[in-house]
Enzyme design. Structure first.
Site, short mmCIF file in Angstrom:
data_model
loop_
_atom_site.label_atom_id
_atom_site.label_comp_id
_atom_site.label_asym_id
_atom_site.label_seq_id
_atom_site.Cartn_x
_atom_site.Cartn_y
_atom_site.Cartn_z
N PHE A 11 0.89 -1.20 -0.12
CA PHE A 11 0.05 -0.05 0.01
C PHE A 11 1.02 1.24 0.03
O PHE A 11 0.71 2.15 -0.79
CB PHE A 11 -1.09 0.03 1.11
CG PHE A 11 -1.51 1.25 1.61
CD1 PHE A 11 -2.08 1.98 0.87
CD2 PHE A 11 -1.28 1.69 3.20
CE1 PHE A 11 -2.80 3.04 1.09
CE2 PHE A 11 -1.90 2.75 3.19
CZ PHE A 11 -2.42 3.83 2.43
N ILE A 12 1.74 1.47 0.98
CA ILE A 12 2.49 2.75 1.10
C ILE A 12 3.54 2.58 0.04
O ILE A 12 3.98 3.62 -0.70
CB ILE A 12 3.02 2.91 2.43
CG1 ILE A 12 1.98 3.24 3.37
CG2 ILE A 12 4.37 4.17 2.69
CD1 ILE A 12 2.50 3.34 5.05
N GLY A 36 1.43 -7.56 -0.23
CA GLY A 36 1.39 -6.60 -1.61
C GLY A 36 0.84 -7.32 -2.87
O GLY A 36 0.20 -8.39 -2.60
N TYR A 149 5.03 -7.08 17.44
CA TYR A 149 5.17 -6.19 16.22
C TYR A 149 5.93 -5.03 16.68
O TYR A 149 6.79 -4.71 16.18
CB TYR A 149 3.78 -6.13 15.54
CG TYR A 149 3.88 -4.97 14.52
CD1 TYR A 149 4.66 -5.47 13.36
CD2 TYR A 149 3.27 -3.66 14.53
CE1 TYR A 149 4.88 -4.42 12.35
CE2 TYR A 149 3.17 -3.00 13.34
CZ TYR A 149 4.00 -3.14 12.38
OH TYR A 149 4.04 -2.02 11.32
#
Ligand code: UDP
Length: 322
Positions: A11-12, A36, A149
């Site tokens: 996305f980014i 992705g 995370y």
């Protein structure tokens, strides 16, 4: 300039690749397509200045070859999304820590700038609002997978800064706060694309917990603008920057906004966390960035309103504005 974008089909990463190509750079994209998608970059593959390599960021020889070719490395490949993280903690930690190690080692051989994507998750559940770069990090217990995370990305930051200090490697660390916009998928738990898809389909909009938890949603185009400007100003190298919006909204308010903008056919329902997430999840009540350091450095900060962002996501996911 030749840029390597790890996670460039995400996305980014794909939004950043668009911008780099438009600015006249040559982009090499490394992505294993785990989160992705080719459809994010299909439009770029025709351009002579964008090249896609299918592969994992932990593959030392592939990363070494691509880093050697590049002038700057944008390291965005990572396991992301709260849902993915609590369901696959081993994969998350190994990908994030090992991937960054491989990228930094390769970059250090020839002193290439590494722009390291980090996350507001590293602040954990800090109660001092807004979060600023020098604040203490307040992570939850190791028995709660969510914090694995945060911890893996904090290790990435420590490692990048250690390379900067000991090997004089140029690094730039960017802590992305909740970032949304075209091409984001709800598959890994992200709230806005999930709500918009539900709203467009006239399905129930699923608010987890009380819905009183608050976030600031920043537009991906403005996040990319921030990254590009930070890289251009060399005095930012070696530093950590928050990148995000400061427009705060509760998840209940977001649900109402999305419901209204998608035609008002959905009901808003509340789902207990235990039903929404695997074991090991813990939510946080409020997250707001302090972006004064960013603004001082680049004379810019994300300001697009949440309503305008919602409309752009609706347009991207195929709906007409009401
Ligand atoms: N959330 C929700 N419904 C969904 C997905 C997420 O209410 O279908 C909530 C989630 O529990 C959190 C907020 O929306 O409180 C933002 O979630 P997201 O995963 O997008 O980002 P986070 O800030 O948790 O990293």
């Amino acid at each position: 300039m030749i840029a390597l974008v790890t996670g460039g089909a995400g996305f980014i990463g794909s939004n950043l690749s668009d911008r780099l190509v438009a600015d006249g750079h040559e982009v090499w994209c490394l992505d294993d397509l785990s989160t992705g998608a080719m459809q994010n970059i299909d439009h770029l593959t025709d351009s002579g200045s964008f090249h896609f390599r299918l592969g994992n960021v932990t593959d030392e020889s592939l990363v070494g070859e691509l880093v050697d070719r590049a002038d700057v490395v944008y390291h965005l490949a990572a396991a992301v999304g709260v849902k993915l993280i609590v369901e696959n903690p081993t994969h998350t930690i190994e990908t994030n820590v090992r991937g960054s190690e491989v990228v930094l080692q390769a970059a250090a051989k020839k002193g290439k700038l590494v722009v390291m994507a980090s996350t507001s998750e590293v602040y954990g559940k800090g109660v001092k609002i807004p979060y600023s770069e020098e604040d203490d990090l307040l992570l939850g217990p190791t028995t709660k997978a969510r914090w694995g995370y945060a911890c893996s990305k904090a290790i990435d930051e420590y490692l990048a800064l250690a390379y900067a200090r000991e090997r004089e490697l140029p690094v730039l660390i960017i802590r992305f706060f909740n970032t949304v916009g075209p091409r984001q998928t709800g598959r890994y738990g992200m709230v806005l694309p999930t709500f918009v898809r539900q709203g467009l389909a006239g399905e129930d909009i699923t608010v987890y917990g009380s819905g009183e938890q608050r976030r600031c949603f920043g537009y991906v185009g403005e996040a990319v603008e921030s990254v590009v400007r930070l890289v251009d100003r060399r005095d930012t190298w070696g530093q950590v920057y928050n990148v995000g919006s400061t427009h705060e909204i509760s998840i209940n308010e977001l649900a109402e906004l999305v419901c209204e903008r998608t035609g008002g056919r959905s009901r808003i329902v509340h789902v207990p966390y235990e039903e929404a997430y695997a074991e090991g999840f813990e939510d946080l009540g409020r997250r707001v960035p302090d972006v004064s350091k960013l603004e001082r450095a680049i004379g810019f900060r994300p300001t697009l309103s949440t309503a305008e962002i919602v409309d752009r996501v609706i347009a991207d996911l195929g709906g007409d504005r009401p």
